[in-house]
Scaffold this motif. Sequence first.
Motif, PDB file in Angstrom:
ATOM      1  N   LYS A  36       0.832  -1.222   0.000  1.00  0.00           N
ATOM      2  CA  LYS A  36       0.000   0.000   0.000  1.00  0.00           C
ATOM      3  C   LYS A  36       0.858   1.261   0.000  1.00  0.00           C
ATOM      4  O   LYS A  36       0.692   2.138  -0.845  1.00  0.00           O
ATOM      5  N   SER A  38       4.024   1.662  -0.620  1.00  0.00           N
ATOM      6  CA  SER A  38       4.881   1.747  -1.818  1.00  0.00           C
ATOM      7  C   SER A  38       4.096   2.253  -3.022  1.00  0.00           C
ATOM      8  O   SER A  38       4.584   3.076  -3.797  1.00  0.00           O
ATOM      9  N   GLY A  57       3.076  -4.652   9.085  1.00  0.00           N
ATOM     10  CA  GLY A  57       2.570  -3.916  10.241  1.00  0.00           C
ATOM     11  C   GLY A  57       3.190  -2.547  10.398  1.00  0.00           C
ATOM     12  O   GLY A  57       3.114  -1.931  11.447  1.00  0.00           O
ATOM     13  N   ALA A 178       4.874  -1.033  -8.009  1.00  0.00           N
ATOM     14  CA  ALA A 178       5.518   0.172  -7.486  1.00  0.00           C
ATOM     15  C   ALA A 178       6.969   0.179  -7.963  1.00  0.00           C
ATOM     16  O   ALA A 178       7.539   1.224  -8.259  1.00  0.00           O
TER      17      ALA A 178
HETATM   18  P1  GTP Z   1       1.985  -2.367   5.998  1.00  0.00           P
HETATM   19  O1  GTP Z   1       2.008  -0.876   6.170  1.00  0.00           O
HETATM   20  O2  GTP Z   1       2.954  -3.056   6.881  1.00  0.00           O
HETATM   21  O3  GTP Z   1       0.617  -2.938   6.070  1.00  0.00           O
HETATM   22  O4  GTP Z   1       2.584  -2.732   4.530  1.00  0.00           O
HETATM   23  P2  GTP Z   1       2.243  -2.052   3.115  1.00  0.00           P
HETATM   24  O5  GTP Z   1       1.085  -2.746   2.477  1.00  0.00           O
HETATM   25  O6  GTP Z   1       2.172  -0.561   3.204  1.00  0.00           O
HETATM   26  O7  GTP Z   1       3.540  -2.494   2.261  1.00  0.00           O
HETATM   27  P3  GTP Z   1       4.840  -1.656   1.882  1.00  0.00           P
HETATM   28  O8  GTP Z   1       4.525  -0.614   0.847  1.00  0.00           O
HETATM   29  O9  GTP Z   1       5.506  -1.192   3.137  1.00  0.00           O
HETATM   30  O10 GTP Z   1       5.702  -2.773   1.118  1.00  0.00           O
HETATM   31  C1  GTP Z   1       6.008  -4.014   1.707  1.00  0.00           C
HETATM   32  C2  GTP Z   1       7.206  -4.635   1.007  1.00  0.00           C
HETATM   33  O11 GTP Z   1       6.889  -4.991  -0.345  1.00  0.00           O
HETATM   34  C3  GTP Z   1       8.416  -3.708   0.912  1.00  0.00           C
HETATM   35  O12 GTP Z   1       9.582  -4.472   1.133  1.00  0.00           O
HETATM   36  C4  GTP Z   1       8.374  -3.186  -0.529  1.00  0.00           C
HETATM   37  O13 GTP Z   1       9.636  -2.833  -1.035  1.00  0.00           O
HETATM   38  C5  GTP Z   1       7.790  -4.389  -1.270  1.00  0.00           C
HETATM   39  N1  GTP Z   1       7.030  -3.950  -2.464  1.00  0.00           N
HETATM   40  C6  GTP Z   1       5.988  -3.084  -2.487  1.00  0.00           C
HETATM   41  N2  GTP Z   1       5.520  -2.889  -3.747  1.00  0.00           N
HETATM   42  C7  GTP Z   1       6.281  -3.657  -4.555  1.00  0.00           C
HETATM   43  C8  GTP Z   1       6.299  -3.896  -5.988  1.00  0.00           C
HETATM   44  O14 GTP Z   1       5.526  -3.360  -6.776  1.00  0.00           O
HETATM   45  N3  GTP Z   1       7.225  -4.782  -6.430  1.00  0.00           N
HETATM   46  C9  GTP Z   1       8.119  -5.408  -5.601  1.00  0.00           C
HETATM   47  N4  GTP Z   1       8.959  -6.253  -6.139  1.00  0.00           N
HETATM   48  N5  GTP Z   1       8.134  -5.209  -4.277  1.00  0.00           N
HETATM   49  C10 GTP Z   1       7.251  -4.339  -3.749  1.00  0.00           C
END
Ligand code: GTP
Length: 201
Positions: A36, A38, A57, A178
């Motif tokens: 999310k 990212s 988290g 992302a």
């Molecule tokens: P919470 O806030 O913990 O709920 O997580 P979130 O959904 O906000 O996820 P976040 O954006 O922090 O990304 C989680 C992990 O996934 C990170 O290590 C990012 O680098 C990876 N990630 C996010 N988007 C992508 C993508 O499009 N491609 C790849 N390869 N990795 C991604």
Amino acid sequence: MEIKTAQFVISNTDVAKCPPPTLPEFAFIGRSNVGKSSLINMLCERKDMAKTSSKPGKTQLINHFIINKNWYLVDLPGYGYAKVSKDLKEKWNSFIEQYLVNRQNLMCVMVLLDSRIPQQKIDLEFMDWLGENEIPFVMVFTKIDKLSKLKISANINSYKNEMGKHWDELPQCFYTSAEKKEGKDELLQFITKANKLFKNL
Ligand code: GTP
Ligand code: MG
């Protein structure tokens, strides 16, 4: 739409303390670690606006950002993170639920789904809950850069098939990375269109 300005406004756990509901709003939600924060940074072309982490988290509050001074983007905590205590989980669920049900200017919930894995019960249940509560949503598949095209489409189809069993019409779907900056124009176009509807309300 070109994003000219993107600013953090406020974080909280209480829908009553969110900014006045005078602008259209889009909330990004999905399982912890689905990407999310990212995706939000990619859409806004900001490196670190929403805090990201490889540990699930990371986002724990309702975070409001104002974009181009005319719409709100909201980063929400992820659901389904097994390692938080039951108490904390219940607290999160309750404030997220209050926010989703009561936020008058919420135009659409962007439900993020991880394209690396087949359909998950918790996501399907969450989308059913949105439907029952008549909260508009779209499906946004994330991390499409991770697997082969064939595997990604098998996972995406497993969601669509399952949804097709009890929904007359599938919600709109978006396919994003992302990492590779894919899906940005489509999502921003969708938001631009919805913003025009808000002005006509
Ligand atoms: P919470 O806030 O913990 O709920 O997580 P979130 O959904 O906000 O996820 P976040 O954006 O922090 O990304 C989680 C992990 O996934 C990170 O290590 C990012 O680098 C990876 N990630 C996010 N988007 C992508 C993508 O499009 N491609 C790849 N390869 N990795 C991604
Ligand atoms: Mg996050």
